[in-house]
Design a protein around this motif. Structure first.
Motif, PDB file in Angstrom:
ATOM      1  N   MET A   1       0.846  -1.172   0.000  1.00 28.68           N
ATOM      2  CA  MET A   1       0.000   0.000   0.000  1.00 28.68           C
ATOM      3  C   MET A   1       0.894   1.238   0.000  1.00 28.68           C
ATOM      4  SD  MET A   1      -2.759   1.498   2.804  1.00 28.68           S
ATOM      5  CE  MET A   1      -2.370   0.364   4.042  1.00 28.68           C
ATOM      6  N   ALA A   2       0.594   2.168  -0.885  1.00 23.82           N
ATOM      7  CA  ALA A   2       1.348   3.414  -0.954  1.00 23.82           C
ATOM      8  C   ALA A   2       0.986   4.299   0.234  1.00 23.82           C
ATOM      9  CB  ALA A   2       1.033   4.147  -2.251  1.00 23.82           C
ATOM     10  N   LYS A   3       1.988   4.918   0.812  1.00 24.31           N
ATOM     11  CA  LYS A   3       1.780   5.860   1.907  1.00 24.31           C
ATOM     12  C   LYS A   3       2.777   6.988   1.705  1.00 24.31           C
ATOM     13  CE  LYS A   3       2.536   6.443   6.771  1.00 24.31           C
ATOM     14  NZ  LYS A   3       3.207   5.914   7.926  1.00 24.31           N
ATOM     15  N   TYR A   4       2.272   8.214   1.567  1.00 20.61           N
ATOM     16  CA  TYR A   4       3.155   9.364   1.410  1.00 20.61           C
ATOM     17  C   TYR A   4       2.444  10.643   1.790  1.00 20.61           C
ATOM     18  CZ  TYR A   4       0.719   9.446  -3.119  1.00 20.61           C
ATOM     19  OH  TYR A   4      -0.236   9.442  -4.104  1.00 20.61           O
ATOM     20  N   VAL A   5       3.249  11.649   2.085  1.00 16.84           N
ATOM     21  CA  VAL A   5       2.730  12.961   2.475  1.00 16.84           C
ATOM     22  C   VAL A   5       2.314  13.747   1.228  1.00 16.84           C
ATOM     23  CG1 VAL A   5       4.946  14.205   2.460  1.00 16.84           C
ATOM     24  CG2 VAL A   5       3.142  14.895   4.047  1.00 16.84           C
ATOM     25  N   GLN A  20      -0.045  18.696   5.669  1.00 16.42           N
ATOM     26  CA  GLN A  20      -1.308  19.094   5.036  1.00 16.42           C
ATOM     27  C   GLN A  20      -2.176  17.882   4.729  1.00 16.42           C
ATOM     28  OE1 GLN A  20       0.553  21.298   1.808  1.00 16.42           O
ATOM     29  NE2 GLN A  20      -0.655  23.084   2.381  1.00 16.42           N
ATOM     30  N   GLY A  21      -1.554  16.810   4.302  1.00 16.96           N
ATOM     31  CA  GLY A  21      -2.316  15.622   3.971  1.00 16.96           C
ATOM     32  C   GLY A  21      -1.431  14.405   3.829  1.00 16.96           C
ATOM     33  N   TRP A  22      -2.080  13.259   3.827  1.00 17.91           N
ATOM     34  CA  TRP A  22      -1.395  11.985   3.623  1.00 17.91           C
ATOM     35  C   TRP A  22      -2.243  11.105   2.719  1.00 17.91           C
ATOM     36  CZ3 TRP A  22       3.092   9.505   4.972  1.00 17.91           C
ATOM     37  CH2 TRP A  22       3.943  10.186   5.849  1.00 17.91           C
ATOM     38  N   ARG A  23      -1.575  10.394   1.855  1.00 14.75           N
ATOM     39  CA  ARG A  23      -2.201   9.319   1.076  1.00 14.75           C
ATOM     40  C   ARG A  23      -1.819   8.032   1.792  1.00 14.75           C
ATOM     41  NH1 ARG A  23      -5.339   7.370  -3.225  1.00 14.75           N
ATOM     42  NH2 ARG A  23      -4.899   9.248  -4.426  1.00 14.75           N
ATOM     43  N   ALA A  24      -2.797   7.172   2.032  1.00 15.92           N
ATOM     44  CA  ALA A  24      -2.558   5.834   2.579  1.00 15.92           C
ATOM     45  C   ALA A  24      -3.431   4.888   1.763  1.00 15.92           C
ATOM     46  CB  ALA A  24      -2.906   5.761   4.060  1.00 15.92           C
ATOM     47  N   GLY A  25      -2.814   4.220   0.797  1.00 17.36           N
ATOM     48  CA  GLY A  25      -3.576   3.350  -0.101  1.00 17.36           C
ATOM     49  C   GLY A  25      -4.525   4.178  -0.940  1.00 17.36           C
ATOM     50  N   ASP A  26      -5.788   3.838  -0.892  1.00 14.85           N
ATOM     51  CA  ASP A  26      -6.796   4.548  -1.681  1.00 14.85           C
ATOM     52  C   ASP A  26      -7.455   5.694  -0.924  1.00 14.85           C
ATOM     53  OD1 ASP A  26      -6.346   2.937  -3.885  1.00 14.85           O
ATOM     54  OD2 ASP A  26      -7.932   1.523  -3.385  1.00 14.85           O
ATOM     55  N   PHE A  27      -6.956   6.005   0.268  1.00 13.05           N
ATOM     56  CA  PHE A  27      -7.536   7.074   1.074  1.00 13.05           C
ATOM     57  C   PHE A  27      -6.595   8.269   1.175  1.00 13.05           C
ATOM     58  CE2 PHE A  27      -9.878   3.370   2.400  1.00 13.05           C
ATOM     59  CZ  PHE A  27     -11.177   3.841   2.482  1.00 13.05           C
ATOM     60  N   ILE A  28      -7.188   9.449   1.185  1.00 11.59           N
ATOM     61  CA  ILE A  28      -6.453  10.695   1.397  1.00 11.59           C
ATOM     62  C   ILE A  28      -7.001  11.331   2.668  1.00 11.59           C
ATOM     63  CG2 ILE A  28      -5.958  13.008   0.527  1.00 11.59           C
ATOM     64  CD1 ILE A  28      -6.275  11.857  -2.316  1.00 11.59           C
ATOM     65  N   TYR A 126     -11.880   9.046  -0.480  1.00 16.10           N
ATOM     66  CA  TYR A 126     -11.583   7.751  -1.077  1.00 16.10           C
ATOM     67  C   TYR A 126     -11.332   8.016  -2.552  1.00 16.10           C
ATOM     68  CZ  TYR A 126     -12.055   3.030  -2.854  1.00 16.10           C
ATOM     69  OH  TYR A 126     -11.825   1.837  -3.487  1.00 16.10           O
ATOM     70  N   ALA A 127     -10.080   7.826  -2.961  1.00 15.42           N
ATOM     71  CA  ALA A 127      -9.683   8.109  -4.340  1.00 15.42           C
ATOM     72  C   ALA A 127      -8.707   7.031  -4.784  1.00 15.42           C
ATOM     73  CB  ALA A 127      -9.044   9.492  -4.437  1.00 15.42           C
ATOM     74  N   PRO A 128      -9.218   5.939  -5.365  1.00 11.38           N
ATOM     75  CA  PRO A 128      -8.335   4.848  -5.771  1.00 11.38           C
ATOM     76  C   PRO A 128      -7.159   5.347  -6.601  1.00 11.38           C
ATOM     77  CG  PRO A 128     -10.595   4.178  -6.010  1.00 11.38           C
ATOM     78  CD  PRO A 128     -10.605   5.653  -5.689  1.00 11.38           C
ATOM     79  N   GLN A 129      -6.023   4.818  -6.276  1.00 10.49           N
ATOM     80  CA  GLN A 129      -4.769   5.225  -6.901  1.00 10.49           C
ATOM     81  C   GLN A 129      -4.552   4.448  -8.186  1.00 10.49           C
ATOM     82  OE1 GLN A 129      -1.559   4.554  -4.227  1.00 10.49           O
ATOM     83  NE2 GLN A 129      -0.504   6.384  -4.848  1.00 10.49           N
ATOM     84  N   THR A 130      -4.075   5.145  -9.208  1.00  7.23           N
ATOM     85  CA  THR A 130      -3.720   4.443 -10.437  1.00  7.23           C
ATOM     86  C   THR A 130      -2.292   3.946 -10.310  1.00  7.23           C
ATOM     87  OG1 THR A 130      -2.928   6.431 -11.523  1.00  7.23           O
ATOM     88  CG2 THR A 130      -5.250   5.889 -11.827  1.00  7.23           C
ATOM     89  N   LYS A 131      -1.979   2.900 -11.016  1.00  8.37           N
ATOM     90  CA  LYS A 131      -0.639   2.314 -10.914  1.00  8.37           C
ATOM     91  C   LYS A 131       0.432   3.246 -11.441  1.00  8.37           C
ATOM     92  CE  LYS A 131      -2.173  -2.426 -10.991  1.00  8.37           C
ATOM     93  NZ  LYS A 131      -2.125  -3.712 -11.650  1.00  8.37           N
ATOM     94  N   SER A 132       0.050   4.210 -12.266  1.00  9.66           N
ATOM     95  CA  SER A 132       1.057   5.086 -12.860  1.00  9.66           C
ATOM     96  C   SER A 132       1.501   6.212 -11.933  1.00  9.66           C
ATOM     97  CB  SER A 132       0.530   5.700 -14.160  1.00  9.66           C
ATOM     98  OG  SER A 132      -0.605   6.488 -13.879  1.00  9.66           O
ATOM     99  N   ILE A 133       0.758   6.439 -10.830  1.00 11.08           N
ATOM    100  CA  ILE A 133       1.124   7.530  -9.925  1.00 11.08           C
ATOM    101  C   ILE A 133       2.258   7.074  -9.016  1.00 11.08           C
ATOM    102  CG2 ILE A 133       0.346   8.968  -8.018  1.00 11.08           C
ATOM    103  CD1 ILE A 133      -2.400   8.968  -9.223  1.00 11.08           C
ATOM    104  N   ARG A 134       3.304   7.862  -8.982  1.00 10.01           N
ATOM    105  CA  ARG A 134       4.419   7.606  -8.063  1.00 10.01           C
ATOM    106  C   ARG A 134       4.785   8.922  -7.418  1.00 10.01           C
ATOM    107  NH1 ARG A 134       7.453   3.450 -11.072  1.00 10.01           N
ATOM    108  NH2 ARG A 134       6.020   1.706 -10.990  1.00 10.01           N
TER     109      ARG A 134
END
Length: 155
Positions: A1-5, A20-28, A126-134
């Motif tokens: 699961m991706a996790k980043y600020v 300001q925010g964090w992405r954790a998987g499909d949640f912001i 809830y914003a599902p992540q695309t595989k192309s986002i890094r």
């Protein structure tokens, strides 16, 4: 699961030890933000209507920094300095968010840490992540390269 600020200059900058925010998987997760102008770093707006609009704009800026919108928001928590302002803040909220509305909790809170602040809010989207986002802070693990056998050549 991706996790980043998540950071953006178009939203209110943190005024303490938080992101300001964090992405954790499909949640912001967007931090609690007040009616702070992103350019000046100062409280903006005298009425609850002006402040509510700016708070939602600040949340929207953090969401947009990771390709999400207010339509992706599933939960909002709002703190009002005076619960008597509910109907006026709710009118702005209803214009900025669309049905079906996110679930929401609104509570009365002491917001005197920033004199003149009438509202603070945070949200979860809830914003599902695309595989192309890094993003920085997230590294996809790489499997070790397969070893290939060298072919023997005849002399």
């Amino acid at each position: 699961m991706a996790k980043y600020v998540i950071q953006t200059k178009t939203g209110a900058a943190p005024q303490g030890a938080y992101s300001q925010g964090w992405r954790a998987g499909d949640f912001i997760f967007v931090t609690g933000t007040g009616p702070v102008d992103a350019k000046t770093g100062k409280l903006s707006g005298e009425s609850i209507e002006e402040q509510t609009d700016l708070v939602i704009t600040n949340m929207e800026s953090v969401l947009a920094a990771d390709n999400a919108t207010l339509a992706d928001v599933v939960k909002v928590t709002v703190h009002l300095n005076d619960s008597g302002l509910f109907s006026r803040y709710n009118a702005v909220y209803a214009r900025r968010f669309s049905a079906p509305y996110p679930v929401r909790t609104t509570v009365g809170s002491d917001l005197r840490s920033l004199p003149g602040m009438l509202i603070e809010a945070d949200c979860i989207a809830y914003a599902p992540q695309t595989k192309s986002i890094r993003r920085s802070g997230y590294r996809k693990s790489k499997a070790p390269a397969k070893k290939t056998k060298k072919k023997k050549t005849r002399p």
